[in-house]
Each structure stands twice: as C-alpha cells, then as structure tokens.
Design a protein around this motif. Structure first.
Motif, PDB file in Angstrom:
ATOM      1  N   GLY A  32       0.703  -1.135   0.113  1.00  0.00           N
ATOM      2  CA  GLY A  32       0.040   0.080   0.050  1.00  0.00           C
ATOM      3  C   GLY A  32       0.941   1.329  -0.101  1.00  0.00           C
ATOM      4  O   GLY A  32       0.152   2.216   0.075  1.00  0.00           O
TER       5      GLY A  32
ATOM      6  N   LYS B   1      -6.983  17.969  -0.209  1.00  0.00           N
ATOM      7  CA  LYS B   1      -8.103  16.913  -0.465  1.00  0.00           C
ATOM      8  C   LYS B   1      -7.513  16.515  -1.808  1.00  0.00           C
ATOM      9  O   LYS B   1      -7.307  17.279  -2.785  1.00  0.00           O
ATOM     10  CB  LYS B   1      -9.543  17.300  -0.557  1.00  0.00           C
TER      11      LYS B   1
ATOM     12  N   GLU C 115       2.746   5.686   5.016  1.00  0.00           N
ATOM     13  CA  GLU C 115       1.718   6.069   5.826  1.00  0.00           C
ATOM     14  C   GLU C 115       2.268   7.007   7.143  1.00  0.00           C
ATOM     15  O   GLU C 115       3.423   7.060   7.266  1.00  0.00           O
ATOM     16  CB  GLU C 115       1.030   4.664   6.384  1.00  0.00           C
TER      17      GLU C 115
ATOM     18  N   PRO D 175      -3.477   9.950   2.365  1.00  0.00           N
ATOM     19  CA  PRO D 175      -4.510   9.811   3.294  1.00  0.00           C
ATOM     20  C   PRO D 175      -5.575   8.931   2.717  1.00  0.00           C
ATOM     21  O   PRO D 175      -5.757   9.025   1.412  1.00  0.00           O
ATOM     22  CB  PRO D 175      -4.982  11.183   4.108  1.00  0.00           C
ATOM     23  N   LYS D 176      -6.640   8.614   3.416  1.00  0.00           N
ATOM     24  CA  LYS D 176      -7.841   7.882   2.838  1.00  0.00           C
ATOM     25  C   LYS D 176      -8.490   8.762   1.555  1.00  0.00           C
ATOM     26  O   LYS D 176      -9.083   8.253   0.319  1.00  0.00           O
ATOM     27  CB  LYS D 176      -8.992   7.558   3.624  1.00  0.00           C
ATOM     28  N   GLU D 177      -8.591   9.968   1.819  1.00  0.00           N
ATOM     29  CA  GLU D 177      -9.153  11.098   0.751  1.00  0.00           C
ATOM     30  C   GLU D 177      -8.161  11.560  -0.208  1.00  0.00           C
ATOM     31  O   GLU D 177      -8.523  12.458  -1.262  1.00  0.00           O
ATOM     32  CB  GLU D 177      -9.896  12.248   1.401  1.00  0.00           C
TER      33      GLU D 177
ATOM     34  N   VAL E  23      -4.003  10.167  -5.444  1.00  0.00           N
ATOM     35  CA  VAL E  23      -4.752   8.884  -4.830  1.00  0.00           C
ATOM     36  C   VAL E  23      -4.048   7.813  -5.059  1.00  0.00           C
ATOM     37  O   VAL E  23      -3.430   7.526  -5.995  1.00  0.00           O
ATOM     38  CB  VAL E  23      -6.229   9.011  -5.363  1.00  0.00           C
ATOM     39  N   LYS E  24      -4.076   6.667  -4.202  1.00  0.00           N
ATOM     40  CA  LYS E  24      -3.574   5.469  -4.281  1.00  0.00           C
ATOM     41  C   LYS E  24      -3.866   4.686  -5.551  1.00  0.00           C
ATOM     42  O   LYS E  24      -2.980   3.976  -5.780  1.00  0.00           O
ATOM     43  CB  LYS E  24      -3.868   4.764  -2.978  1.00  0.00           C
ATOM     44  N   ASP E  25      -4.788   4.722  -6.012  1.00  0.00           N
ATOM     45  CA  ASP E  25      -5.219   3.832  -7.325  1.00  0.00           C
ATOM     46  C   ASP E  25      -4.281   4.705  -8.478  1.00  0.00           C
ATOM     47  O   ASP E  25      -4.522   3.866  -9.558  1.00  0.00           O
ATOM     48  CB  ASP E  25      -6.616   3.757  -7.505  1.00  0.00           C
TER      49      ASP E  25
END
Length: 174
Positions: free
Chosen positions: A20, A70, A129, A136-138, A169-171
């Motif tokens: 991740g 964001k 992380e 972060p998640k967002e 974003v992570k993807d």
C-alpha cells in the motif's frame, strides 16, 4: 563451511516494500476545461518526495504550485481540493519565519511555449503512511495557480485563482 548463500535473503528483502505504500506514482494534471496538461511524477526519496513535472498548455510565466489537502479536482475552480496541505499547522510560505506548509513548493516557471519541465522537492511529505503522508484515505492534490507565490502572504501567497489540478490518490500507482 557455508559460502555465498547468506546474501540471497538480504538481497530479496531489500527489494520489498510495505503493502500500500508506492515509491513512485504519476499524477495526471488537468485544466478547468478538462484537458490533460501532462504528468507530475512523485517519487519517494530519503529527503521527502520529488516531483518531476512535465506539463504543457499553461500560461507562460511564474506560477505557484502547491500540494492541497484533498484529492478532489472539480473544475472549473478546483476549490474542491481544499486548502494548502498543512498537517503541522504552520504559516504559509517558504519565506515565512513560522512556515512553511508541508504543501508549499517553489514557484513553477512556464516557458513562452507553455511548457514546464522541472524537478521540485517536497521535503516535509511522504508517500508512506503517517501524519505527513500525501496518501490519506481522501488523497491530496497538486494545484497550479495563475500567479506566483510571494512566499509570505496568508493563506496561499497571493497566488490567485487555481488554473490546473491533479489528484494524488492511491489507485494511481506506477
């Protein structure tokens, strides 16, 4: 006597990464009309994150470039990206004695042909992380402004409207 094989497990472990946590990722940057302006490649370094910028179609001149809090880039004004990324609650500006935001970066110089090719360093962020993670998640975002950042004025260096945005974003792993 055992010879040579002890190095194999060490070499295999050195290539592993935590699940991740990408070490490198590409961010697509768009203008308010939704046209692609190119790519910013983020790469984890020992001293933070390096941004390798390769964009075209921007107005010539000096422009503020910031990391925002964001991972949402809704045109036409990109206000959805929120404020500058500031997990340590500092003042804005690379020149401010009580700064800088983690998302503050040096100004981006765009050539007369509308291209910007640069490597910038973001020493106070990471792709790993933690409190200063760009993932972060967002998510977070890269925002380019119409004017240069003066390095002091709150909250964003008197840099004007947002003219380009890319979601971190992570993807988007590379």
């Amino acid at each position: 006597m055992y010879k040579g094989w002890i190095l194999i497990p060490v070499l295999l472990l050195a290539g592993c990464t935590e699940e991740g946590n990408p070490k490198k990722m590409e961010v697509d940057v768009f203008n308010p009309e939704g046209d692609s302006l190119g790519i910013v490649t983020l790469q984890e370094k020992s001293s933070g994150v390096e941004l390798d910028i390769n964009l075209e179609g921007l107005p010539p001149g000096e422009h503020a470039i910031h990391i925002h809090e964001k991972g949402i880039c809704e045109p036409p004004d990109f206000k959805s990206a929120g404020n500058d990324y500031n997990p340590d609650d500092k003042k804005h500006g690379l020149l401010h004695p009580e700064g800088a935001h983690a998302g503050d970066l040096p100004n981006l110089i765009v050539g007369e042909d509308g291209t910007a090719k640069a490597k910038l360093s973001a020493p106070h962020v990471t792709l790993k992380e933690g409190k200063t993670s760009l993932l972060p998640k967002e998510g977070t975002s890269i925002v380019i402004h119409e004017a240069k950042d003066d390095g002091m004025t709150q909250p964003s260096g008197d840099s004007g409207n947002r003219i380009a945005c890319g979601e971190i974003v992570k993807d988007k792993k590379k």
